[in-house]
Design a protein around this motif. Structure first.
Motif, PDB file in Angstrom:
ATOM      1  N   GLN A 176      54.330 -20.941  34.209  1.00 55.72           N
ATOM      2  CA  GLN A 176      54.382 -21.868  35.344  1.00 55.72           C
ATOM      3  C   GLN A 176      55.033 -23.186  34.957  1.00 55.72           C
ATOM      4  O   GLN A 176      55.915 -23.678  35.657  1.00 55.72           O
ATOM      5  CB  GLN A 176      52.965 -22.133  35.866  1.00 55.72           C
ATOM      6  CG  GLN A 176      52.332 -20.979  36.560  1.00 55.72           C
ATOM      7  CD  GLN A 176      50.880 -21.236  36.913  1.00 55.72           C
ATOM      8  OE1 GLN A 176      50.309 -22.280  36.566  1.00 55.72           O
ATOM      9  NE2 GLN A 176      50.271 -20.289  37.592  1.00 55.72           N
TER      10      GLN A 176
ATOM     11  N   PHE B 102      52.799 -26.303  41.115  1.00 52.78           N
ATOM     12  CA  PHE B 102      51.526 -25.628  40.893  1.00 52.78           C
ATOM     13  C   PHE B 102      50.409 -26.656  40.846  1.00 52.78           C
ATOM     14  O   PHE B 102      50.587 -27.746  40.343  1.00 52.78           O
ATOM     15  CB  PHE B 102      51.549 -24.834  39.589  1.00 52.78           C
ATOM     16  CG  PHE B 102      52.562 -23.731  39.591  1.00 52.78           C
ATOM     17  CD1 PHE B 102      52.245 -22.492  40.097  1.00 52.78           C
ATOM     18  CD2 PHE B 102      53.831 -23.941  39.100  1.00 52.78           C
ATOM     19  CE1 PHE B 102      53.177 -21.469  40.119  1.00 52.78           C
ATOM     20  CE2 PHE B 102      54.774 -22.937  39.112  1.00 52.78           C
ATOM     21  CZ  PHE B 102      54.430 -21.692  39.617  1.00 52.78           C
TER      22      PHE B 102
ATOM     23  N   ASN C 137      50.243 -17.510  31.382  1.00 52.42           N
ATOM     24  CA  ASN C 137      50.468 -17.865  32.781  1.00 52.42           C
ATOM     25  C   ASN C 137      50.809 -19.340  32.920  1.00 52.42           C
ATOM     26  O   ASN C 137      51.723 -19.718  33.653  1.00 52.42           O
ATOM     27  CB  ASN C 137      49.237 -17.552  33.626  1.00 52.42           C
ATOM     28  CG  ASN C 137      49.014 -16.080  33.807  1.00 52.42           C
ATOM     29  OD1 ASN C 137      49.940 -15.279  33.683  1.00 52.42           O
ATOM     30  ND2 ASN C 137      47.785 -15.701  34.087  1.00 52.42           N
ATOM     31  N   LYS C 138      50.085 -20.181  32.217  1.00 48.55           N
ATOM     32  CA  LYS C 138      50.303 -21.631  32.282  1.00 48.55           C
ATOM     33  C   LYS C 138      51.684 -21.996  31.729  1.00 48.55           C
ATOM     34  O   LYS C 138      52.404 -22.805  32.318  1.00 48.55           O
ATOM     35  CB  LYS C 138      49.200 -22.349  31.498  1.00 48.55           C
ATOM     36  CG  LYS C 138      49.251 -23.828  31.603  1.00 48.55           C
ATOM     37  CD  LYS C 138      48.759 -24.280  32.940  1.00 48.55           C
ATOM     38  CE  LYS C 138      48.668 -25.796  32.944  1.00 48.55           C
ATOM     39  NZ  LYS C 138      49.088 -26.373  34.199  1.00 48.55           N
TER      40      LYS C 138
ATOM     41  N   ALA D 248      53.860 -17.640  43.223  1.00 52.36           N
ATOM     42  CA  ALA D 248      54.495 -18.887  43.662  1.00 52.36           C
ATOM     43  C   ALA D 248      55.205 -18.691  45.004  1.00 52.36           C
ATOM     44  O   ALA D 248      55.157 -19.568  45.870  1.00 52.36           O
ATOM     45  CB  ALA D 248      55.486 -19.374  42.605  1.00 52.36           C
TER      46      ALA D 248
ATOM     47  N   GLN E  66      53.753 -14.376  38.176  1.00 50.22           N
ATOM     48  CA  GLN E  66      53.655 -15.792  38.522  1.00 50.22           C
ATOM     49  C   GLN E  66      54.688 -16.179  39.573  1.00 50.22           C
ATOM     50  O   GLN E  66      54.435 -17.021  40.428  1.00 50.22           O
ATOM     51  CB  GLN E  66      53.798 -16.662  37.270  1.00 50.22           C
ATOM     52  CG  GLN E  66      52.637 -16.532  36.311  1.00 50.22           C
ATOM     53  CD  GLN E  66      51.304 -16.843  36.959  1.00 50.22           C
ATOM     54  OE1 GLN E  66      51.151 -17.831  37.679  1.00 50.22           O
ATOM     55  NE2 GLN E  66      50.326 -15.984  36.731  1.00 50.22           N
TER      56      GLN E  66
ATOM     57  N   SER F  34      58.281 -24.208  37.074  1.00 52.90           N
ATOM     58  CA  SER F  34      58.336 -25.609  37.514  1.00 52.90           C
ATOM     59  C   SER F  34      59.755 -26.177  37.468  1.00 52.90           C
ATOM     60  O   SER F  34      60.176 -26.843  38.414  1.00 52.90           O
ATOM     61  CB  SER F  34      57.379 -26.471  36.697  1.00 52.90           C
ATOM     62  OG  SER F  34      56.054 -26.186  37.061  1.00 52.90           O
TER      63      SER F  34
END
Length: 148
Positions: free
Chosen positions: A135, A146, A131-132, A32, A28, A140
């Motif tokens: 992120q 994202f 993954n979420k 990014a 990730q 973040s």
């Protein structure tokens, strides 16, 4: 913030969960870095008059270096995020020097704990959820944006 699932909480080895979590966070981070805007544009023409191949998919490639990835996934930065979530209060470990937790490797323990949580989410909820979470909860706060 993070829920501990009973399926992996009892008798698990943190390293077993941290390895897939580290790979997910690393992937990730790479995505990014590739999607982040670059400060330097590739040169139009070099000294010999050649024009380099240019494609929109390759625009973020100069930002994907080991140094950039290492600076994002620095143990100190990940440790700060883990402390914001309160992992330093619930992580159990035996420090070498009880008087100085930093010298005992607190940053490494907390960053490994973050990776283990991402690995556990991957095992319990699947890669898309992991993954979420990586992120939203790790990258973040480090400044990456994202799209939903």
């Amino acid at each position: 913030m993070f829920a501990i699932y009973p399926a992996w909480a009892n008798g698990c080895n943190t390293d077993e969960r941290a390895y897939p979590g580290r790979r997910i966070v690393s992937l990730q981070t790479s995505l990014a870095l590739i999607n982040s805007p670059q400060a330097l544009a590739p040169p139009d023409v070099d000294n010999w008059g050649r024009q380099p191949f240019n494609h929109p998919a390759l625009r973020g490639l100069p930002g994907l270096t080991h140094a950039a990835k290492d600076s994002v996934l620095n143990k100190g930065r990940l440790s700060d995020i883990a402390q914001r979530y309160g992992l330093d209060k619930v992580t159990r470990w035996k420090p070498r020097q009880t008087g100085d937790l930093q010298k005992s490797g607190m940053d490494a323990v907390l960053s490994t704990s973050l990776y283990a949580i991402i690995g556990a989410v991957a095992l319990e909820r699947g890669g898309e959820s992991a993954n979420k979470v990586a992120q939203d909860k790790i990258l973040s706060p480090l400044g990456f944006v994202f799209e939903s």
